[in-house]
Design an enzyme around this catalytic site. Structure first.
Site, mmCIF file in Angstrom:
data_model
loop_
_atom_site.group_PDB
_atom_site.id
_atom_site.type_symbol
_atom_site.label_atom_id
_atom_site.label_comp_id
_atom_site.label_asym_id
_atom_site.label_seq_id
_atom_site.Cartn_x
_atom_site.Cartn_y
_atom_site.Cartn_z
ATOM 1 N N GLY A 1 35.408 40.648 42.669
ATOM 2 C CA GLY A 1 36.553 40.257 43.497
ATOM 3 C C GLY A 1 36.421 40.621 44.971
ATOM 4 O O GLY A 1 36.602 39.764 45.841
ATOM 5 N N HIS B 1 41.878 43.968 37.790
ATOM 6 C CA HIS B 1 41.598 45.083 38.690
ATOM 7 C C HIS B 1 41.084 46.259 37.859
ATOM 8 O O HIS B 1 41.311 46.323 36.638
ATOM 9 C CB HIS B 1 42.862 45.483 39.449
ATOM 10 C CG HIS B 1 43.183 44.546 40.565
ATOM 11 N ND1 HIS B 1 44.471 44.236 40.931
ATOM 12 C CD2 HIS B 1 42.384 43.850 41.403
ATOM 13 C CE1 HIS B 1 44.451 43.392 41.944
ATOM 14 N NE2 HIS B 1 43.190 43.144 42.245
ATOM 15 N N THR C 1 34.638 42.221 35.109
ATOM 16 C CA THR C 1 35.509 41.766 34.023
ATOM 17 C C THR C 1 34.713 40.874 33.075
ATOM 18 O O THR C 1 34.792 41.019 31.853
ATOM 19 C CB THR C 1 36.739 41.027 34.577
ATOM 20 O OG1 THR C 1 37.464 41.911 35.445
ATOM 21 C CG2 THR C 1 37.648 40.552 33.462
ATOM 22 N N ARG D 1 48.606 31.552 45.470
ATOM 23 C CA ARG D 1 49.160 30.374 46.148
ATOM 24 C C ARG D 1 48.551 29.080 45.612
ATOM 25 O O ARG D 1 49.269 28.113 45.327
ATOM 26 C CB ARG D 1 48.932 30.478 47.668
ATOM 27 C CG ARG D 1 49.584 29.359 48.459
ATOM 28 C CD ARG D 1 49.395 29.522 49.955
ATOM 29 N NE ARG D 1 48.221 28.927 50.527
ATOM 30 C CZ ARG D 1 47.866 27.649 50.462
ATOM 31 N NH1 ARG D 1 48.564 26.789 49.781
ATOM 32 N NH2 ARG D 1 46.782 27.215 51.056
ATOM 33 N N ASP E 1 42.379 37.261 49.561
ATOM 34 C CA ASP E 1 41.818 36.391 48.522
ATOM 35 C C ASP E 1 42.736 36.348 47.298
ATOM 36 O O ASP E 1 42.890 35.306 46.662
ATOM 37 C CB ASP E 1 40.428 36.866 48.096
ATOM 38 C CG ASP E 1 39.371 36.666 49.160
ATOM 39 O OD1 ASP E 1 39.612 35.865 50.084
ATOM 40 O OD2 ASP E 1 38.314 37.315 49.068
ATOM 41 N N HIS F 1 40.495 43.060 49.367
ATOM 42 C CA HIS F 1 40.416 41.600 49.313
ATOM 43 C C HIS F 1 41.790 40.974 49.041
ATOM 44 O O HIS F 1 41.879 39.885 48.491
ATOM 45 C CB HIS F 1 39.379 41.171 48.276
ATOM 46 C CG HIS F 1 39.645 41.697 46.891
ATOM 47 N ND1 HIS F 1 39.584 43.031 46.577
ATOM 48 C CD2 HIS F 1 39.981 41.068 45.755
ATOM 49 C CE1 HIS F 1 39.882 43.185 45.308
ATOM 50 N NE2 HIS F 1 40.128 42.009 44.776
ATOM 51 N N ASP G 1 46.761 45.133 39.491
ATOM 52 C CA ASP G 1 47.330 46.456 39.717
ATOM 53 C C ASP G 1 48.189 46.345 40.969
ATOM 54 O O ASP G 1 47.671 46.415 42.084
ATOM 55 C CB ASP G 1 46.229 47.486 39.905
ATOM 56 C CG ASP G 1 46.761 48.881 40.192
ATOM 57 O OD1 ASP G 1 47.996 49.061 40.222
ATOM 58 O OD2 ASP G 1 45.944 49.788 40.388
ATOM 59 N N ASP H 1 37.239 36.342 43.628
ATOM 60 C CA ASP H 1 38.582 35.745 43.576
ATOM 61 C C ASP H 1 38.580 34.405 44.303
ATOM 62 O O ASP H 1 39.193 33.434 43.843
ATOM 63 C CB ASP H 1 39.627 36.674 44.211
ATOM 64 C CG ASP H 1 39.760 37.999 43.475
ATOM 65 O OD1 ASP H 1 39.501 38.046 42.267
ATOM 66 O OD2 ASP H 1 40.128 38.986 44.138
#
Length: 131
Positions: free
Chosen positions: A60, A14, A43, A101, A95, A92, A85, A65
């Site tokens: 993202g 983030h 990133t 998960r 996502d 998002h 963060d 993501d």
């Protein structure tokens, strides 16, 4: 005989954690050279400035993501380092939770902070010595 394909690590951070991610990558640059790296857009751009090769996906908030989640689900990503963060609001968020998960579903190591990222690096480095 073909060489075994390098394992893939995803790097996500983030905005408020990007400096921490880049510092972490620089501190472990020799380790990261042994892996294929993928990252979300910004990133990935910052990681590439360290001299590492990185495949960049979307940002993202616009699906990056989710793209990395798909890599995990299809066994094309072997670990995820996601400097999150937890106090920020993220449009998002669904996502992000999906990525968390799917890493759990597929038993893929997932770091969400500096301490867990260091443990993943130590664990994977130990496994590389065995190969």
């Amino acid at each position: 005989m073909a060489l075994p394909k390098k394992k893939t690590i995803a790097l996500i951070a983030h905005d408020g954690k990007k400096a921490e991610m880049i510092s972490f990558v620089k501190d472990n640059i020799e380790f990261f050279k042994k892996f294929e790296l993928v990252a979300t857009s910004t990133t990935g751009k910052l990681v590439a400035q360290t001299g590492l090769k990185v495949k960049r996906y979307l940002s993202g908030p616009v699906g990056g993501d989710a793209q990395i989640t798909a890599l995990v689900a299809t066994e094309k990503c072997h670990a995820v380092i996601f400097m999150r963060d937890p106090l920020g609001m993220h449009p998002h968020e669904p996502d992000i939770y999906s990525l968390l998960r799917i890493c759990d579903v597929h038993d893929v190591p997932l770091a969400t902070n500096l301490s867990s990222a260091q443990l993943i690096v130590k664990g994977l480095a130990k496994n590389l010595l065995k190969e």
